[in-house]
Design an enzyme around this catalytic site. Sequence first.
Site, PDB file in Angstrom:
ATOM      1  N   TYR A  64     -22.553  86.830 -29.069  1.00  0.00           N
ATOM      2  CA  TYR A  64     -23.894  86.727 -28.498  1.00  0.00           C
ATOM      3  C   TYR A  64     -23.842  86.256 -27.051  1.00  0.00           C
ATOM      4  O   TYR A  64     -23.159  85.288 -26.709  1.00  0.00           O
ATOM      5  CB  TYR A  64     -24.769  85.741 -29.302  1.00  0.00           C
ATOM      6  CG  TYR A  64     -26.073  85.452 -28.598  1.00  0.00           C
ATOM      7  CD1 TYR A  64     -27.067  86.420 -28.530  1.00  0.00           C
ATOM      8  CD2 TYR A  64     -26.288  84.234 -27.956  1.00  0.00           C
ATOM      9  CE1 TYR A  64     -28.248  86.179 -27.858  1.00  0.00           C
ATOM     10  CE2 TYR A  64     -27.473  83.978 -27.283  1.00  0.00           C
ATOM     11  CZ  TYR A  64     -28.451  84.964 -27.235  1.00  0.00           C
ATOM     12  OH  TYR A  64     -29.620  84.730 -26.553  1.00  0.00           O
ATOM     13  N   HIS A  94     -35.991  87.070 -16.166  1.00  0.00           N
ATOM     14  CA  HIS A  94     -36.489  85.757 -16.549  1.00  0.00           C
ATOM     15  C   HIS A  94     -37.085  84.970 -15.372  1.00  0.00           C
ATOM     16  O   HIS A  94     -37.612  83.876 -15.567  1.00  0.00           O
ATOM     17  CB  HIS A  94     -35.372  84.938 -17.206  1.00  0.00           C
ATOM     18  CG  HIS A  94     -35.079  85.373 -18.606  1.00  0.00           C
ATOM     19  ND1 HIS A  94     -34.780  86.672 -18.937  1.00  0.00           N
ATOM     20  CD2 HIS A  94     -35.049  84.672 -19.781  1.00  0.00           C
ATOM     21  CE1 HIS A  94     -34.570  86.759 -20.246  1.00  0.00           C
ATOM     22  NE2 HIS A  94     -34.726  85.563 -20.778  1.00  0.00           N
ATOM     23  N   ASN A 206     -29.649  78.983 -19.898  1.00  0.00           N
ATOM     24  CA  ASN A 206     -29.853  78.212 -21.123  1.00  0.00           C
ATOM     25  C   ASN A 206     -29.665  76.728 -20.836  1.00  0.00           C
ATOM     26  O   ASN A 206     -28.581  76.313 -20.449  1.00  0.00           O
ATOM     27  CB  ASN A 206     -28.835  78.635 -22.173  1.00  0.00           C
ATOM     28  CG  ASN A 206     -29.428  79.525 -23.246  1.00  0.00           C
ATOM     29  OD1 ASN A 206     -28.702  80.009 -24.086  1.00  0.00           O
ATOM     30  ND2 ASN A 206     -30.722  79.749 -23.250  1.00  0.00           N
ATOM     31  N   TYR A 291     -57.025  38.869 -21.121  1.00  0.00           N
ATOM     32  CA  TYR A 291     -55.803  39.532 -21.561  1.00  0.00           C
ATOM     33  C   TYR A 291     -55.065  40.226 -20.422  1.00  0.00           C
ATOM     34  O   TYR A 291     -53.832  40.263 -20.396  1.00  0.00           O
ATOM     35  CB  TYR A 291     -56.140  40.594 -22.621  1.00  0.00           C
ATOM     36  CG  TYR A 291     -56.476  40.059 -23.991  1.00  0.00           C
ATOM     37  CD1 TYR A 291     -56.529  38.692 -24.255  1.00  0.00           C
ATOM     38  CD2 TYR A 291     -56.740  40.940 -25.030  1.00  0.00           C
ATOM     39  CE1 TYR A 291     -56.842  38.216 -25.517  1.00  0.00           C
ATOM     40  CE2 TYR A 291     -57.051  40.477 -26.300  1.00  0.00           C
ATOM     41  CZ  TYR A 291     -57.105  39.113 -26.537  1.00  0.00           C
ATOM     42  OH  TYR A 291     -57.413  38.660 -27.789  1.00  0.00           O
ATOM     43  N   ARG A 294     -53.201  37.264 -18.953  1.00  0.00           N
ATOM     44  CA  ARG A 294     -52.387  36.485 -19.878  1.00  0.00           C
ATOM     45  C   ARG A 294     -51.320  37.337 -20.576  1.00  0.00           C
ATOM     46  O   ARG A 294     -50.233  36.860 -20.885  1.00  0.00           O
ATOM     47  CB  ARG A 294     -53.299  35.833 -20.921  1.00  0.00           C
ATOM     48  CG  ARG A 294     -52.620  34.790 -21.755  1.00  0.00           C
ATOM     49  CD  ARG A 294     -53.414  34.333 -22.962  1.00  0.00           C
ATOM     50  NE  ARG A 294     -54.829  34.609 -22.945  1.00  0.00           N
ATOM     51  CZ  ARG A 294     -55.563  34.730 -24.049  1.00  0.00           C
ATOM     52  NH1 ARG A 294     -54.994  34.618 -25.241  1.00  0.00           N
ATOM     53  NH2 ARG A 294     -56.853  34.970 -23.985  1.00  0.00           N
ATOM     54  N   PHE A 347     -29.928  73.885 -26.479  1.00  0.00           N
ATOM     55  CA  PHE A 347     -30.898  74.108 -25.412  1.00  0.00           C
ATOM     56  C   PHE A 347     -32.290  73.590 -25.780  1.00  0.00           C
ATOM     57  O   PHE A 347     -33.176  73.542 -24.937  1.00  0.00           O
ATOM     58  CB  PHE A 347     -31.002  75.607 -25.113  1.00  0.00           C
ATOM     59  CG  PHE A 347     -31.150  76.450 -26.352  1.00  0.00           C
ATOM     60  CD1 PHE A 347     -32.293  76.395 -27.121  1.00  0.00           C
ATOM     61  CD2 PHE A 347     -30.126  77.290 -26.755  1.00  0.00           C
ATOM     62  CE1 PHE A 347     -32.428  77.146 -28.273  1.00  0.00           C
ATOM     63  CE2 PHE A 347     -30.255  78.053 -27.909  1.00  0.00           C
ATOM     64  CZ  PHE A 347     -31.416  77.993 -28.665  1.00  0.00           C
ATOM     65  N   GLU A 433     -37.640  82.830 -31.270  1.00  0.00           N
ATOM     66  CA  GLU A 433     -37.711  81.446 -30.805  1.00  0.00           C
ATOM     67  C   GLU A 433     -39.027  80.886 -31.327  1.00  0.00           C
ATOM     68  O   GLU A 433     -40.028  80.809 -30.617  1.00  0.00           O
ATOM     69  CB  GLU A 433     -37.600  81.403 -29.282  1.00  0.00           C
ATOM     70  CG  GLU A 433     -36.251  81.945 -28.814  1.00  0.00           C
ATOM     71  CD  GLU A 433     -36.221  82.329 -27.338  1.00  0.00           C
ATOM     72  OE1 GLU A 433     -37.232  82.112 -26.637  1.00  0.00           O
ATOM     73  OE2 GLU A 433     -35.192  82.862 -26.899  1.00  0.00           O
TER      74      GLU A 433
END
Length: 521
Positions: A64, A94, A206, A291, A294, A347, A433
Amino acid sequence: MATRPNTIAFMDSVVLDGQPLTLAEIEAVSLAACPVAIAPAALTRVAASRALIEEILAAGDTVYGVNTGFGKLSDVRIPSGSLAQLQTNLVRSHSAGVGRPLSEPEVRAMLLLRANVLAKGFSGTRPALLELLVALLNAGVHPVIPEKGSVGASGDLAPLAHLALVVIGEGAALYRGEKLPGAEALRRAGLEPIQLAAKEGLALLNGTQAMNAVGALAVARALRLAKLADVAGAMSLEALMGTPAAFDPRIHNARPHPGQIAAAAHLVRLLAGSEIRESHRKHDSRVQDAYCLRCMPQVHGAVRGVLAHVASVMETEAGSATDNPLIFPSPLSKTQNRGAVLSGGNFHGAPLAYALDYAAIAITDLAGITERRIDRLLNPDINEGLPAFLSPDPGLSSGFMIAQIVAAALINECQVLAHPASTGNIPTDGGKEDHVSMGMTGAIKLRNIVENAERVVAIELMCAAQGIEFRRPLKSSPEVERAHAAVRAVVPRLEQDRVLATDIDALAAAVQAGVFGEWCD
């Protein structure tokens, strides 16, 4: 490139060997242009990893990402003559990011982190590719990378693709302040683009380096801000004539969270030797402060604890192999097994995504307690006799009335942004995915939250400095007086109404630039 904050220590060099990088090292390279080198052992590992890829190709095996398509197309076998084109096509296809570009420091952090991934020797690239990434850093060639378009699995594909475009002489880059075509930026820097070989495009794309880069720089800023909040809070306590009794170490040792103990000790040091405190030690009808005063150790300290955890996640990720598949060559002369190429899911950005959301919640609450102190300084019903809205002439002048409203608006934005990104999943890539991290969204919104919180703390510093001046001739502690002087070096006292936006921006810029860094170490 951004001005180097004076809290960023310059280093002679950062040597990449694939091991975790500290936030200090990431900032030194990203903000201070620290030179980067490669450990010789890393180059040896990279070469061994590449040799296994070449061996697989020669044997004709199917692996792959080496000689197949990607994602949903992983079942498509690619002929050997098209393998280089496969990697180039991957980078081009991409490169679909949108939105404003990442800052130059963020891009530098991406380059650094991606180079360190390759230096681990599990990516199957040639040493020349690692060397080119480092050369881009040292020459100041910064790819133009849009910040939006990553879902955080299979890593930060779109942002890293825009980085890879410049590596192959395409896309755009900033070089010496000028935006240029990638090939021209390389030429001016005396560098040559590289033609990607099998596996190398995937090895660049990746991974989690975009979310890690943006997140690490934001967390480093947040760590400093958490300590500066102690300073701003101490100034407010003095202006409101509060008591440091709640910071007694016996209280905090009884609940020994490290961040709480550290914040309380910091506040004790900041307030030591105050004339203002001595002026109301006796005959004060008040028993306890609100608060927001403090409980500073409990809240500021909890923020410190969150950020310490998140920083450790960022640093671990900086030395992690996050691409796919991973290449594991066998030790030479130890076995006849040539090694393994293993597909997995390193990834996936879940570890970072959860941590970034955690930090976003903590910093939002830090801004929230800060705003409560701002309101207490300004509100004439509860500000212990200070003029309404700290105005020298209340009524005719509105003083800092709107500054608190600005803080409220900033915090409301933080509250919206603090909604977790990591709980939102949208399957991608035809269902291949089917679970993604949304970690890049988490990194971007954390950066925006930190920026807003810096402005809120700047508003408190501005208001607290004015409040202390209304207690004159009494002086605060030496440390608080020094902090007061640092504020006044940036913005003057408000004598009559003026445009406050300029003051807020100037103080926020000073916070980010490290002007108050001596209190944040």
